[in-house]
Every structure is written in structure tokens, then in C-alpha cells.
Design a protein around this motif. Structure first.
Motif, PDB file in Angstrom:
ATOM      1  N   SER A  54     -38.550 -16.030  34.118  1.00  0.00           N
ATOM      2  CA  SER A  54     -39.183 -17.357  34.168  1.00  0.00           C
ATOM      3  C   SER A  54     -40.362 -17.368  35.138  1.00  0.00           C
ATOM      4  CB  SER A  54     -38.167 -18.423  34.571  1.00  0.00           C
ATOM      5  OG  SER A  54     -37.746 -18.252  35.913  1.00  0.00           O
ATOM      6  N   ALA A  58     -33.019 -14.563  33.062  1.00  0.00           N
ATOM      7  CA  ALA A  58     -33.841 -15.752  32.839  1.00  0.00           C
ATOM      8  C   ALA A  58     -34.585 -16.157  34.108  1.00  0.00           C
ATOM      9  CB  ALA A  58     -32.978 -16.901  32.343  1.00  0.00           C
ATOM     10  N   ILE A 112     -37.677 -15.564  27.972  1.00  0.00           N
ATOM     11  CA  ILE A 112     -37.867 -16.987  28.245  1.00  0.00           C
ATOM     12  C   ILE A 112     -39.332 -17.326  28.510  1.00  0.00           C
ATOM     13  CG2 ILE A 112     -37.463 -16.800  30.763  1.00  0.00           C
ATOM     14  CD1 ILE A 112     -35.856 -19.467  30.479  1.00  0.00           C
ATOM     15  N   PHE A 164     -39.105 -18.110  22.723  1.00  0.00           N
ATOM     16  CA  PHE A 164     -38.257 -19.166  23.274  1.00  0.00           C
ATOM     17  C   PHE A 164     -38.085 -20.306  22.273  1.00  0.00           C
ATOM     18  CE2 PHE A 164     -37.667 -23.209  25.497  1.00  0.00           C
ATOM     19  CZ  PHE A 164     -36.492 -22.926  26.192  1.00  0.00           C
ATOM     20  N   LEU A 171     -35.282 -23.481  32.122  1.00  0.00           N
ATOM     21  CA  LEU A 171     -34.100 -23.038  32.861  1.00  0.00           C
ATOM     22  C   LEU A 171     -33.020 -24.121  32.877  1.00  0.00           C
ATOM     23  CD1 LEU A 171     -35.745 -21.161  35.863  1.00  0.00           C
ATOM     24  CD2 LEU A 171     -34.348 -20.138  34.065  1.00  0.00           C
ATOM     25  N   CYS A 201     -27.267 -13.184  31.647  1.00  0.00           N
ATOM     26  CA  CYS A 201     -28.331 -13.960  31.009  1.00  0.00           C
ATOM     27  C   CYS A 201     -29.117 -14.750  32.044  1.00  0.00           C
ATOM     28  CB  CYS A 201     -27.724 -14.892  29.973  1.00  0.00           C
ATOM     29  SG  CYS A 201     -28.870 -16.135  29.333  1.00  0.00           S
ATOM     30  N   TRP A 202     -28.396 -15.423  32.937  1.00  0.00           N
ATOM     31  CA  TRP A 202     -29.035 -16.273  33.938  1.00  0.00           C
ATOM     32  C   TRP A 202     -29.901 -15.448  34.893  1.00  0.00           C
ATOM     33  CZ3 TRP A 202     -30.441 -20.980  34.102  1.00  0.00           C
ATOM     34  CH2 TRP A 202     -30.794 -21.600  35.303  1.00  0.00           C
ATOM     35  N   GLY A 236     -32.874 -15.032  27.795  1.00  0.00           N
ATOM     36  CA  GLY A 236     -32.988 -14.542  29.165  1.00  0.00           C
ATOM     37  C   GLY A 236     -34.058 -13.477  29.307  1.00  0.00           C
ATOM     38  N   LEU A 267     -31.353 -24.098  29.511  1.00  0.00           N
ATOM     39  CA  LEU A 267     -30.508 -22.917  29.359  1.00  0.00           C
ATOM     40  C   LEU A 267     -29.222 -23.050  30.173  1.00  0.00           C
ATOM     41  CD1 LEU A 267     -30.016 -20.049  28.323  1.00  0.00           C
ATOM     42  CD2 LEU A 267     -31.371 -19.197  30.259  1.00  0.00           C
TER      43      LEU A 267
END
Length: 309
Positions: free
Chosen positions: A155, A151, A280, A286, A168, A147-148, A277, A171
Motif C-alpha cells: 500500500s 497489503a 493492492i 484491485f 486497507l 495477506c495483511w 495483498g 480489506l
């Protein structure tokens, strides 16, 4: 309709020369689908689905055909892969992998009994629990790390750097609250129980389609994904009675463990975080996904457990 590569009848004549499927008669794209190029082929022998992996590696495609072959052997309603004359399932055309699958008859429906979905996922998990196919390492892990990574990448599409950082930071803080114990049962999950991935015939599911996102992960991910799509209307709150019905129906085919019941709360959040993610950068997506997380945050795990079990 997603056709990113144009094929001619001559192209398919060359491709089908590696299969015992006789001559091509006609072909056309499917109306649904957004990632790979999927075409319906009709040969002198039968109908088939041609999947051209536009942005996937051969190992990624091999995972899918291995899973579908395994499921077909266990009489699960899915598109079985077709062997070529070299006894393989994957071909290459213009430096990209492709595969042919059995055509599954049925129709898409917008309104169905969600219990049918619970039955299909329950049967899938009964077959795949503990089954870890080759090349599972190339598939998405559907966890905070995945996910990160998504993201961070997406982003960059946000014009305002301060807004990107704000999203971020939120999240990251939410991901750190998750509790995902290692003893959650794993197996092959479909990972996308969207209504478009099911066909119906005579009031029953005739086929489960599109294992493009499938992976070897916590089985609970599919269950949470099912709740997300079938018991949580867009821009509304989760309908707990409908979620309970889905879980009861699923439980007829595979009993949820106590650790799964205790952490459905976390995995449901994980399903939402994966969506965040990927999107975003989309203000509307979002906003509404964040609202879902905030709704879940209004309960603790025990309260959520009591509402469902």
C-alpha cells in the motif's frame, strides 16, 4: 523470461564440477518464469533445470527440494532434485542458493480440459495430506496475517494516502468476516495452479512445475486456487457448473470433508485476498479482485455450498 543473473559456460563448468553430470554443452533461459532465474542446461549426460534462488534463503530452497524429492518417490510427475557429489541438493554460487532438477518433457497449452488439473491436484493432496516437510515455517502461510502484511507493505506504493487507507480499511473489514476453522485438513499445497505451471504430452499432464510458492497449508487453498484459475474467467462471474465439475473430479482422488465443503467459500475469498495483498497498489488488479469479493458477498455460505454441492 526472467534472468536476473547472467551465467557463463565457465560458471557452469565450476558448478557442475560438484555433480556427476559430465561437461556442459549448452544452456538457455526458459521463456516463462518471473521470480527466480531458471535455465535449461544440456550436459553430455542429459538435460537439467538450473534454478538460482535470487531472493530466497537456503531454508526456503530446501523446503522445495524436500517436497519434490518426496513427490518423486511417490511417482508424482514433478521435477525431481539432483544430488551433488556431497549427497546434498542445494549448492551456493555468489552467496545465493541454487538447485538442479530433472528436466520434464512436455509442452504448455492454453486450452486444456480443466479436469486434468483437478486430477493433478487431487493426486498431489492424496500424497501430501498430513505431510509436513522440514523448513515449512519459512514458507508463506496464505492466511489473513500474511495477506495483511503484504497489503501494508504494498500500500506504500499508492501515491494517495487517503486511497491507501480506504483500500486497507476495506480489506481489514473483509478479512475479519472470514471463518477458518482449525480442523481443516493440511498438507503440502502447490499454491499456484496457474496454467503456465503444467506441461502436457499425449493429452495428459506430463509435469507439474514451479513449486516456488508451495507451502504446508490448508489443502483447501489449492482447491480454491484451482477454482479461481479454471472456473472464474477474468472480469466475469464464477462459472458454477465448471467449478462443480472440477470438484467432482478432485473428489475421485481425495474426498472433501464436510468442513472443507462448508468453508470453500472462505478459502476462495482468501485466495482473492492474497492477490489483493500482493497487488493492492495496482488500480486495475484491485478493482477486479474487489469485484470478485463483492460477487461472493452476494451469497452466504449456505447458498454458495448449495451451488457447488
Amino acid at each position: 523470461m526472467a534472468v536476473k543473473t547472467i551465467f557463463s559456460k565457465y560458471d557452469f563448468s565450476k558448478i557442475l564440477s560438484n555433480y556427476n553430470l559430465r561437461e556442459i554443452k549448452k544452456f538457455k533461459p526458459f521463456k516463462l518464469g518471473a521470480v527466480q532465474t531458471n535455465l535449461l542446461l544440456e550436459t553430455e549426460k542429459d538435460k537439467f533445470v538450473f534454478r538460482y534462488y535470487e531472493s530466497r534463503t537456503e531454508k526456503y530452497a530446501l523446503f522445495e527440494v524436500n517436497v519434490l524429492q518426496y513427490l518423486a518417490k511417490h511417482s508424482y510427475p514433478c521435477p525431481a532434485p539432483i544430488r551433488n557429489i556431497h549427497s546434498g541438493f542445494i549448492g551456493r554460487y555468489k552467496n545465493k542458493p541454487f538447485a538442479l532438477f530433472k528436466f520434464m518433457d512436455g509442452e504448455h497449452k492454453k486450452k486444456v480440459n480443466p479436469k486434468l488439473i483437478a486430477q493433478a491436484i487431487g493426486k498431489l493432496h492424496k500424497i501430501t495430506i498430513g505431510y509436513k516437510p522440514k523448513y515449512s515455517e519459512v514458507r508463506d502461510t496464505y492466511d489473513p496475517k500474511s495477506c495483511w502484511k503484504n497489503a501494508i507493505s504494498n500500500s506504500k506504493k499508492i501515491k494517495s494516502k487517503s486511497e491507501a487507507k480506504k483500500r486497507l480499511d476495506w480489506l481489514k473489514a473483509e478479512l475479519e468476516k472470514l471463518k477458518l476453522p482449525n480442523n481443516l485438513p493440511k498438507g503440502v499445497c502447490h499454491c499456484d495452479t496457474h496454467p503456465s505451471n503444467f506441461l502436457y504430452k499425449n493429452g495428459k499432464i506430463s509435469a507439474v512445475l514451479d513449486f516456488n510458492n508451495a507451502s504446508y497449508v490448508y489443502l483447501l487453498y489449492d482447491i480454491a486456487n484451482m477454482v479461481y484459475f479454471w472456473a472464474w474467467p477474468h472480469k466475469k462471474e464464477i462459472i458454477f457448473n465448471e467449478a462443480k465439475d472440477l470438484l467432482k473430479e478432485y473428489n475421485k482422488y481425495r474426498k472433501l470433508t464436510e468442513v472443507e465443503k462448508n468453508h470453500l467459500y472462505d478459502i476462495l475469498k482468501m485466495v482473492i485476498f492474497m492477490s489483493i495483498g500482493w497487488f493492492i497498489h495496482d488500480d486495475d488488479d484491485f478493482f477486479w479482485e474487489k469485484k470478485k469479493v463483492e460477487f461472493l458477498n452476494s451469497f452466504d455460505r449456505k447458498e454458495f455450498y448449495n451451488k457447488l454441492f
